[in-house]
Write a protein that holds these residues in place. Structure first.
Motif, PDB file in Angstrom:
ATOM      1  N   THR A   1       0.803  -1.234   0.000  1.00  0.00           N
ATOM      2  CA  THR A   1       0.000   0.000   0.000  1.00  0.00           C
ATOM      3  C   THR A   1       0.830   1.275   0.000  1.00  0.00           C
ATOM      4  OG1 THR A   1      -0.125  -0.095   2.425  1.00  0.00           O
ATOM      5  CG2 THR A   1      -1.913  -1.141   1.176  1.00  0.00           C
ATOM      6  N   SER A   2       2.150   1.143   0.095  1.00  0.00           N
ATOM      7  CA  SER A   2       2.980   2.355   0.220  1.00  0.00           C
ATOM      8  C   SER A   2       4.004   2.494  -0.894  1.00  0.00           C
ATOM      9  CB  SER A   2       3.704   2.342   1.584  1.00  0.00           C
ATOM     10  OG  SER A   2       2.781   2.312   2.640  1.00  0.00           O
ATOM     11  N   HIS A   3       3.731   1.878  -2.017  1.00  0.00           N
ATOM     12  CA  HIS A   3       4.669   1.937  -3.149  1.00  0.00           C
ATOM     13  C   HIS A   3       4.413   3.208  -3.965  1.00  0.00           C
ATOM     14  CE1 HIS A   3       6.758   0.760  -6.853  1.00  0.00           C
ATOM     15  NE2 HIS A   3       7.393  -0.136  -6.102  1.00  0.00           N
ATOM     16  N   PRO A   4       5.456   3.812  -4.559  1.00  0.00           N
ATOM     17  CA  PRO A   4       5.246   5.013  -5.390  1.00  0.00           C
ATOM     18  C   PRO A   4       4.233   4.813  -6.513  1.00  0.00           C
ATOM     19  CG  PRO A   4       7.587   4.706  -4.952  1.00  0.00           C
ATOM     20  CD  PRO A   4       6.895   3.493  -4.410  1.00  0.00           C
ATOM     21  N   LEU A   5       4.180   3.601  -7.098  1.00  0.00           N
ATOM     22  CA  LEU A   5       3.212   3.380  -8.169  1.00  0.00           C
ATOM     23  C   LEU A   5       1.779   3.365  -7.642  1.00  0.00           C
ATOM     24  CD1 LEU A   5       5.032   0.692 -10.369  1.00  0.00           C
ATOM     25  CD2 LEU A   5       4.751   3.137 -10.820  1.00  0.00           C
ATOM     26  N   VAL A   6       1.600   2.985  -6.393  1.00  0.00           N
ATOM     27  CA  VAL A   6       0.279   3.083  -5.771  1.00  0.00           C
ATOM     28  C   VAL A   6      -0.128   4.548  -5.672  1.00  0.00           C
ATOM     29  CG1 VAL A   6      -1.016   2.714  -3.623  1.00  0.00           C
ATOM     30  CG2 VAL A   6       0.487   0.912  -4.507  1.00  0.00           C
ATOM     31  N   SER A   7       0.825   5.398  -5.322  1.00  0.00           N
ATOM     32  CA  SER A   7       0.528   6.835  -5.244  1.00  0.00           C
ATOM     33  C   SER A   7       0.154   7.397  -6.615  1.00  0.00           C
ATOM     34  CB  SER A   7       1.735   7.601  -4.685  1.00  0.00           C
ATOM     35  OG  SER A   7       2.776   7.715  -5.656  1.00  0.00           O
ATOM     36  N   GLU A   8       0.752   6.835  -7.678  1.00  0.00           N
ATOM     37  CA  GLU A   8       0.417   7.284  -9.034  1.00  0.00           C
ATOM     38  C   GLU A   8      -1.056   7.007  -9.340  1.00  0.00           C
ATOM     39  OE1 GLU A   8       2.670   6.877 -13.241  1.00  0.00           O
ATOM     40  OE2 GLU A   8       1.848   4.994 -12.488  1.00  0.00           O
ATOM     41  N   SER A   9      -1.535   5.824  -8.990  1.00  0.00           N
ATOM     42  CA  SER A   9      -2.945   5.492  -9.229  1.00  0.00           C
ATOM     43  C   SER A   9      -3.863   6.303  -8.322  1.00  0.00           C
ATOM     44  CB  SER A   9      -3.175   3.994  -9.019  1.00  0.00           C
ATOM     45  OG  SER A   9      -2.469   3.242  -9.986  1.00  0.00           O
ATOM     46  N   LEU A  10      -3.431   6.556  -7.077  1.00  0.00           N
ATOM     47  CA  LEU A  10      -4.221   7.402  -6.174  1.00  0.00           C
ATOM     48  C   LEU A  10      -4.369   8.809  -6.737  1.00  0.00           C
ATOM     49  CD1 LEU A  10      -2.788   6.312  -2.689  1.00  0.00           C
ATOM     50  CD2 LEU A  10      -5.184   6.093  -3.433  1.00  0.00           C
ATOM     51  N   SER A  11      -3.279   9.355  -7.281  1.00  0.00           N
ATOM     52  CA  SER A  11      -3.348  10.683  -7.895  1.00  0.00           C
ATOM     53  C   SER A  11      -4.290  10.683  -9.088  1.00  0.00           C
ATOM     54  CB  SER A  11      -1.946  11.130  -8.345  1.00  0.00           C
ATOM     55  OG  SER A  11      -1.117  11.363  -7.245  1.00  0.00           O
ATOM     56  N   GLY A  12      -4.261   9.599  -9.867  1.00  0.00           N
ATOM     57  CA  GLY A  12      -5.176   9.503 -10.999  1.00  0.00           C
ATOM     58  C   GLY A  12      -6.618   9.495 -10.545  1.00  0.00           C
ATOM     59  N   LEU A  13      -6.913   8.707  -9.513  1.00  0.00           N
ATOM     60  CA  LEU A  13      -8.276   8.693  -8.968  1.00  0.00           C
ATOM     61  C   LEU A  13      -8.672  10.066  -8.460  1.00  0.00           C
ATOM     62  CD1 LEU A  13      -8.589   5.338  -6.977  1.00  0.00           C
ATOM     63  CD2 LEU A  13     -10.061   6.135  -8.825  1.00  0.00           C
ATOM     64  N   ALA A  14      -7.747  10.747  -7.818  1.00  0.00           N
ATOM     65  CA  ALA A  14      -8.038  12.093  -7.323  1.00  0.00           C
ATOM     66  C   ALA A  14      -8.407  13.025  -8.473  1.00  0.00           C
ATOM     67  CB  ALA A  14      -6.822  12.639  -6.577  1.00  0.00           C
ATOM     68  N   SER A  15      -7.716  12.875  -9.592  1.00  0.00           N
ATOM     69  CA  SER A  15      -7.995  13.765 -10.732  1.00  0.00           C
ATOM     70  C   SER A  15      -9.386  13.526 -11.305  1.00  0.00           C
ATOM     71  CB  SER A  15      -6.934  13.581 -11.821  1.00  0.00           C
ATOM     72  OG  SER A  15      -7.047  12.310 -12.435  1.00  0.00           O
ATOM     73  N   THR A  16      -9.798  12.259 -11.433  1.00  0.00           N
ATOM     74  CA  THR A  16     -11.139  12.011 -11.970  1.00  0.00           C
ATOM     75  C   THR A  16     -12.211  12.468 -10.989  1.00  0.00           C
ATOM     76  OG1 THR A  16     -11.091   9.719 -11.148  1.00  0.00           O
ATOM     77  CG2 THR A  16     -10.426  10.084 -13.433  1.00  0.00           C
ATOM     78  N   ARG A  17     -11.951  12.268  -9.677  1.00  0.00           N
ATOM     79  CA  ARG A  17     -12.914  12.764  -8.679  1.00  0.00           C
ATOM     80  C   ARG A  17     -13.034  14.285  -8.770  1.00  0.00           C
ATOM     81  NH1 ARG A  17     -16.624  10.013  -7.420  1.00  0.00           N
ATOM     82  NH2 ARG A  17     -16.067   8.894  -9.293  1.00  0.00           N
ATOM     83  N   TYR A  18     -11.900  14.941  -9.028  1.00  0.00           N
ATOM     84  CA  TYR A  18     -11.913  16.394  -9.193  1.00  0.00           C
ATOM     85  C   TYR A  18     -12.765  16.802 -10.388  1.00  0.00           C
ATOM     86  CZ  TYR A  18     -10.151  20.961 -10.744  1.00  0.00           C
ATOM     87  OH  TYR A  18     -10.061  22.264 -11.190  1.00  0.00           O
ATOM     88  N   PHE A  19     -12.527  16.155 -11.541  1.00  0.00           N
ATOM     89  CA  PHE A  19     -13.276  16.528 -12.742  1.00  0.00           C
ATOM     90  C   PHE A  19     -14.746  16.133 -12.646  1.00  0.00           C
ATOM     91  CE2 PHE A  19      -8.978  16.572 -14.716  1.00  0.00           C
ATOM     92  CZ  PHE A  19      -9.030  17.861 -15.205  1.00  0.00           C
TER      93      PHE A  19
END
Length: 902
Positions: A613-631
């Motif tokens: 749960t703490s890998h940098p690539l996990v953060s990449e997908s979390l950021s992507g989810l954040a962007s769609t939630r934003y839009f």
């Protein structure tokens, strides 16, 4: 009327009917030069033929023309049309839907199958009204015979044929939903190499037709379509000439003197002077087509020339090489459409491509390529950097080609790198009789290779930590060395990919494109079509298309990679997660937020399972989810995802990593939307500090963050600073991304809005119009960004008093946003609110009230009562009720505003 005058009219009309647009108008002016009466008569006859689908043929003409045409038609009692249109009529099992095109002899309709067996859309072609003479009918039937012989994936297929009740033959053919090949190439900004690959498919189809004893004779760009899947389809063999009839050994009757079945810009000299038509004629027209694809121009300038001058030019005038022609035209645009710099485009066309093209369009048929196959061989030779038939076969030329293929193998630059690669090649391929010694050498080669790959990884900005000058110099030398590894294709492709990623990170997209394409070709040749390395190379190319704003092609490439990876790794592999994440980014840019959200979730699940749960690539997908939630307007969830991603990145990545900067920028945009401007500005400045250290001042990521910073400045009333920043952003983006890109449209929109918020609507309008035009040209017409740009332009025109256009644009904006957002959303609320403002000016108070309340309901749900947008809704409702003479209602909303200001 004299027979000679009538023959002249027929000749001009005959040629004009295969032309279109400016080319047609230019031809008519020159052909009728000095005779306004002749021009008027020709235009009248053309208009009658073109309108024959709407009214009975010949009705608009005087009796003398009716008599002349009918006399020419031959056997008119049997072959003259009696109906005004074929729309809705049935031809066999097909019903006509609409007219989709016409040429000098036939009209083409779109039709659908009606017998209920299966759904099938086709194209039906029949002789157009007014030219159904016996000879033309014979030619039309010949097309059916010709097409029946041809079964090739790049030739429009013939399904059926028949005769109408009026005795007119028709063909039922494959319906090609596409655009002419030159338009397709420019629309998708294909590189020179991609254009050559597409052109080679045309050549292969023509070669197939020649092998079946068929000459096309009219291979112009309008007769060669590319469909939505990128498949080439050659249309219209209606003027083809059979080389020989295999049934009886005879040849078909030649075209009658005076008849013109060719287009001036594509006409071969032998066609103009009425000489024998052979396969060399098709080779000539292929050469003209290649010239058009390379230079967006024709080799001869035939504008404003009459028939005699055209004939003389085609037969005698020397063609300008493509590399020279583009310098006489719009070189900058031509280079942009090929994803290459102007200087590199001239360099690329000069030499081999000039020679190859000019050989295909030699005046003398015997000096052209002997066959289409030979032309294809030379195209392959060019792409493989081998000597061409088209060039003088001299020792100097062959040595030059050898040097270019093995440039760094025989140069002395970059001694350290040469020694390193030299040892790798030497140890890998040294012939030795001792097996153990060979094994030792191979192990050494592996070590050297790994060392070199690590060295080139250092060229990535995240590794070089801002030392971009040294990194670029190293990458340039490394590229030359990698190209010398012809005997180690696996290593060569791997190194080209690594160096390409570094160039990609530096936004040097032309360099990256070249290396990615070479790596993909090598991997396919080495491993076949399905292999992990092939998938990796294709994903790199998809990333490049996405970065350049060509989202539809990126979408297609990622989808192909996913299919390949599922076959190779299964559905839950880390490779699948990476491609899912990349595809989600693409779909988010395309405005498909719900689908992107789903893909991000899938990638996140896979990565958490395989990486923790703490890998940098996990953060990449979390950021992507954040962007769609934003839009999607879900700001609370979006912020939580961004902050979780940022925490993982700060714990696992260097403090100046690019991914941290990206998340800081995105979180800043979210806080700006929540009107927390000071916090947003602080995040932008931190992101910029990281990005400029990594990339320098000129990079797309730097420009994007600067653009967002300018938005926050404008929201805080710092208009002058914001506008200065926007202009700097545009300068960077145009330098790196060309003249058209979604991010440029965004910056233009934001710049326009900075003038809008300052009350300078006249200055805002041109920027906002340009943003609308660019976004409509690049994005889908229903993309949410198009709706937002329309909204902003509409409000500017509203404030300029241009109420009619403002209302039309605002209605479109609301429609787009309603289609894009099925739930409450800030952009949808804004569009509805702004439409309500226009309705007030139109004194449609009830409609305005409904819209204002709808927008307010969404804003309260999404943003709460304290947000500036919600407060704006309160204020406008109070003003509406004042205007509507409902003081109690007005007081109600004013009280809400006052309570929030306490």
């Amino acid at each position: 009327m004299k027979d000679s005058q009538w023959e002249k009219i027929k000749t001009i009309v005959d040629t004009a009917m295969v032309l279109a647009g400016e080319e047609k108008e230019s031809y008519l002016k020159t052909a009728c030069q000095g005779s306004p009466d002749l021009l008027k008569e020709v235009q009248e006859l053309l208009r009658s033929i073109e309108e024959s689908e709407k009214i009975n043929f010949l009705e608009p003409l005087s009796g003398r023309y009716q008599e002349l045409i009918v006399a020419d038609m031959g056997n008119n009692a049997e072959n003259t049309y009696t109906g005004a249109t074929y729309i809705g009529k049935e031809f066999g099992a097909y019903r006509i839907l609409e007219s989709i095109g016409e040429g000098g002899m036939g009209t083409v309709y779109k039709a659908e199958r009606t017998d209920g067996e299966f759904h099938h859309t086709v194209a039906i072609k029949l002789i157009k009204q007014g030219v159904d003479s016996k000879e033309n009918i014979r030619r039309f039937k010949m097309e059916r015979e010709v097409l029946a012989r041809l079964n090739h994936p790049n030739i429009a297929q013939l399904f059926d044929g028949g005769v109408t009740t009026e005795g007119i033959p028709y063909l039922v053919m494959e319906f090609v939903d596409g655009v002419p090949i030159d338009q397709y190439c420019n629309k998708h900004r294909l590189t020179i190499d991609e254009r050559l690959n597409l052109f080679k498919k045309v050549c292969a189809a023509v070669q197939y037709a020649h092998n079946n004893l068929v000459i096309h004779r009219d291979l112009k760009n309008q007769n060669i379509f590319v469909n939505q899947n990128g498949v080439v389809k050659i249309l219209d063999f209606g003027v083809a000439k059979l080389l020989a009839d295999p049934l009886d050994g005879t040849t078909l009757v030649e075209t009658q003197p005076g008849q013109r079945f060719w287009t001036p810009q594509y006409a071969a000299p032998e066609q103009v002077k009425g000489a024998a038509i052979t396969t060399a004629t098709d080779i000539y027209t292929l050469g003209i087509l290649l010239y058009k694809l390379l230079a967006d121009a024709y080799p001869l300038d035939l504008k404003e020339k009459n028939l005699m001058e055209i004939s003389r030019a085609v037969q005698e005038e020397a063609a300008v090489p493509p590399s020279k022609k583009i310098q006489q035209e719009d070189l900058k645009t031509c280079a942009y459409l090929r994803r290459i710099s102007s200087s590199e485009l001239v360099k690329t066309l000069s030499g081999d491509l000039d020679a190859l093209t000019l050989k295909a369009i030699r005046k003398e048929p015997e000096y052209r390529y002997h066959s289409v196959g030979q032309l294809l061989d030379d195209l392959d030779n060019y792409q493989k950097k081998l000597p061409l038939v088209a060039r003088n076969d001299t020792i100097k030329y062959r040595i030059g080609k050898l040097f270019r293929r093995h440039k760094m193998g025989i140069s002395v630059a970059a001694v350290f790198l040469i020694l390193a690669i030299g040892f790798a090649v030497f140890y890998s391929y040294r012939i030795t009789a001792e097996r153990t010694q060979a094994q030792l050498e191979a192990e050494k080669a592996t070590e050297v290779t790994e060392f070199m790959l690590g060295l080139f990884e250092a060229g990535n900005p995240n590794e070089a930590m801002g030392d971009t000058l040294t990194a670029r110099h190293l990458l340039r030398l490394g590229t030359e060395q990698a190209r010398a590894l012809n005997r180690q294709p696996e290593v060569q492709a791997q190194m080209l990919g690594v160096i390409g990623r570094a160039y990609y990170s530096l936004a040097l997209y032309e360099n990256a494109d070249t290396l990615f394409t070479q790596a993909l070709q090598i991997n396919r040749q080495t491993y076949g079509e399905v292999h992990p390395e092939v998938a990796k190379s294709q994903r790199n190319i998809a990333d490049l298309y996405r970065a350049q704003g060509v989202f539809n092609i990126a979408d297609s490439l990622y989808s192909e990679v996913l299919v390949m990876q599922e076959n190779l790794f299964g559905k839950d592999s880390p490779e699948i997660a990476q491609t899912l994440n990349s595809l989600a980014i693409t779909l988010r840019h395309m405005g498909e937020y719900e689908t992107a959200d789903s893909l991000y979730n899938k990638a996140l699940t896979i990565r958490k399972t395989s990486l923790g749960t703490s890998h940098p690539l996990v953060s990449e997908s979390l950021s992507g989810l954040a962007s769609t939630r934003y839009f999607l307007g879900d700001y609370e969830t979006s912020e939580n995802y961004y902050r979780e991603a940022l925490q993982i990145q700060r714990n696992t990545l260097p403090e100046n990593h690019s991914r941290i900067a990206t998340t800081l920028n995105d979180l800043g945009a979210l806080l700006d939307s929540k009107a927390d401007y000071e916090a947003a500005e602080s995040l932008y400045l931190e992101a910029l500090q990281i990005q400029t250290a990594l990339y320098g001042d000129v990079h797309p990521y730097v420009a994007l963050t600067m653009n967002n910073l300018a938005v926050t400045m404008a929201n805080q009333g710092k208009m002058k600073e914001a506008q200065e920043t926007y202009h700097k952003v545009l300068e960077i983006q145009r330098k790196l991304l060309g003249e058209q890109h979604p991010r440029i449209a965004l910056t233009l929109n934001n710049l326009g809005m900075s003038f809008y918020f300052n009350g300078d609507y006249a200055s805002a309008e041109p920027y906002l119009r340009e943003a609308v035009v660019m976004s409509e040209a690049i994005l889908d017409k229903n993309h949410p960004d198009v709706g937002s740009n329309l909204n902003n332009l509409a409000q500017t025109l509203f404030n300029l008093g241009q109420l009619t256009e403002a209302s039309q644009l605002q209605e479109r904006a609301v429609s787009i946003h309603q289609r894009a957002f099925t739930k409450p959303h800030p952009r949808l609320a804004r569009s509805i609110h702004n439409l309500a403002k226009i309705k007030v000016k139109q004194h449609l108070f009830a409609e305005s009230e409904r819209l204002f309340l709808e927008a307010l309901e969404q804003r309260v749900e999404l943003l709460g009562n304290d947000h500036p947008d919600t407060q704006t809704s309160f204020r406008y409702l109070a003003e509406l009720y004042d205007t509507w003479n409902k003081p109690e209602k007005a007081a109600e909303y004013r009280a809400l505003i006052a309570s929030r200001n306490d």
